[in-house]
Design a protein around this motif. Structure first.
Motif: not given
Length: 448
Positions: A34-38, A71-73, A364-367, A371-373
């Protein structure tokens, strides 16, 4: 009005970084996916918004990216980080410093270089042509690539896969070399094939993808050493030096696109400026324009209306492997967004593909699921000092974050074997390391 919208967009871009900061405060580390993505998407929005400040942007497009980052985070905030103990390695006994991984690195580096040489030879590239007519030879390769006239051969795929495996392994073994000469050797061998491909064939994306994958391996070593920083002063200084080294090669790559024919310095400078700005910044404005069209606002370009494609633009290589015959242009999208004379691209980020595949709400659901996985796999990586598949995932994930400004990394079939090869090598390496550790810890049995 446009200035206000631009300032709002910059504020929303800062919000992406803030989400990453909050995720870091909760998890205790900057190294979560999540941090890397953000952090990645903060730079992928903030830099374009500043570099091309005069270009209008729809803040709703930036807001959408911010929502996707939130959402990913979300899974980070549902994890009990205090109960997770990071498995660290002693500096002098890391399994990543094994002979198996180091030898594998050198083998894949050699295979990559040889396969690339053979591939270029099949395209008619010779040392004589490169030395006497470099720009003409390079330009012809670029034209063939964009018109899909390149002679298909297995060596191209072998070179791609070997290159990505090499940089993934390179990032893992790099910190284990203590001398400057050793580190330079690893770095040079890891980047040489992609650097050559960018210089000769104009494939700039490959070198930057390789840097991202390499850094993914390097971050795994940081995690194992108990270092939770994503970047530091040393990293910034090395990155600055690396950029200075890469800049001439990137310039040569742009020159090969016909710019070498511009005799006047003013024309050449303008053309180079247009290419640098477009490559670094146009993706955000192209996505903003497409997003405006998608939600019914005015747009500069009229876009083709696609039915929901069910994952094709996110997992294109899988769809093709399963027999899909859907025709895709060489650049994935036919429409070219253009603003004034200095901004032109057909790059629309991963988000256009996600929305086209799954709809606005579905993306959004996919993201969230992604993120969960990703968070679940990262937790496994933290806990297990002998992780293999989660390490391979993490390395490829860093490449995924980089390519998301272009399109989904899974449109390329080379990513699956890259993940598989790195995972298998790490699995075998960890088993060997565990057996050796058990032998050393087992006391000798006295005999009479």
């Amino acid at each position: 009005m446009e200035l206000t919208l631009k300032l709002v967009s910059i504020l929303l871009s800062g919000g992406i970084l803030y989400v990453g900061y909050v995720a870091r405060k909760v998890s205790g580390t900057w190294l979560t996916p999540a941090c890397i993505w953000c952090v990645g998407w903060f730079f992928l929005t903030f830099i374009p918004l500043l570099v091309a400040f005069s270009v209008p942007v729809n803040p709703l497009a930036i807001l959408y990216i911010l929502v996707m980052s939130v959402v990913f985070s979300i899974p980070v905030f549902g994890t009990k980080w205090k109960n997770i103990k990071v498995a660290t390695h002693a500096e002098d006994s890391s399994p990543f410093d094994s002979a198996l991984l180091r030898v594998s690195f050198y083998i894949f580096a050699c295979v990559s270089a040889v396969a690339l040489t053979v591939h270029l030879s099949i395209q008619g590239v010779t040392l004589s042509a490169l030395s006497t007519n470099f720009f003409e030879t390079s330009s012809a390769l670029i034209v063939d690539r964009y018109t899909e006239s390149t002679v298909e051969n297995i060596f191209a795929q072998i070179s791609n896969i070997s290159t990505y495996v090499t940089v993934g392994l390179g990032g893992l073994v790099f910190p284990g070399y203590r001398t400057l000469l050793g580190k330079l050797r690893i770095l040079s061998l890891a980047m040489a094939p992609s650097l050559a491909l960018m210089t000769i064939a104009g494939a700039k994306g490959t070198i930057f993808l390789c840097i991202a994958i390499f850094y993914g391996g390097y971050l795994v070593r940081r995690l194992r050493a108990g270092d939770n920083r994503l970047i530091d002063i040393a990293t910034i200084s090395r990155a600055s030096l690396g950029f200075a080294v890469l800049l001439p090669f990137v310039t040569i790559s742009f020159m090969s696109r016909g710019l070498y024919e511009d005799a006047a310095m003013v024309e050449l400078s303008s053309s180079l400026y247009r290419n640098f700005v477009s490559y670094s910044s146009a993706h955000i404005y192209a996505f903003s324009d497409w997003f405006s069209w998608y939600i019914g606002f005015d747009s500069h370009v009229f876009y083709a209306s696609d039915e929901m494609t069910g994952g094709f633009f996110t997992f294109m290589s899988l769809f093709k492997a399963l027999g899909s015959t859907k025709v895709v242009p060489p650049g994935y999208y036919d429409e070219y967004f253009q603003y004034s004379w200095f901004l032109q691209t057909n790059i629309y980020t991963i988000f256009r593909g996600l929305i086209t595949d799954f709809s606005l709400a579905g993306s959004v659901v996919f993201m969230y699921l992604a993120g969960f996985a990703s968070n679940l796999i990262f937790v496994s990586l933290m806990r297990n000092g002998r992780a293999s598949w989660s390490v391979a995932f993490y390395v490829v994930f860093c490449g995924f974050v980089y390519t998301s400004f272009l399109i989904s990394i899974l449109v390329w079939s080379s990513m699956y074997p890259t993940f598989g090869i790195i995972g298998v090598l790490l699995l075998v390496n960890n088993e060997r390391f565990a057996r050796r550790a058990n032998r050393q810890s087992t006391p000798a049995v006295a005999t009479s």
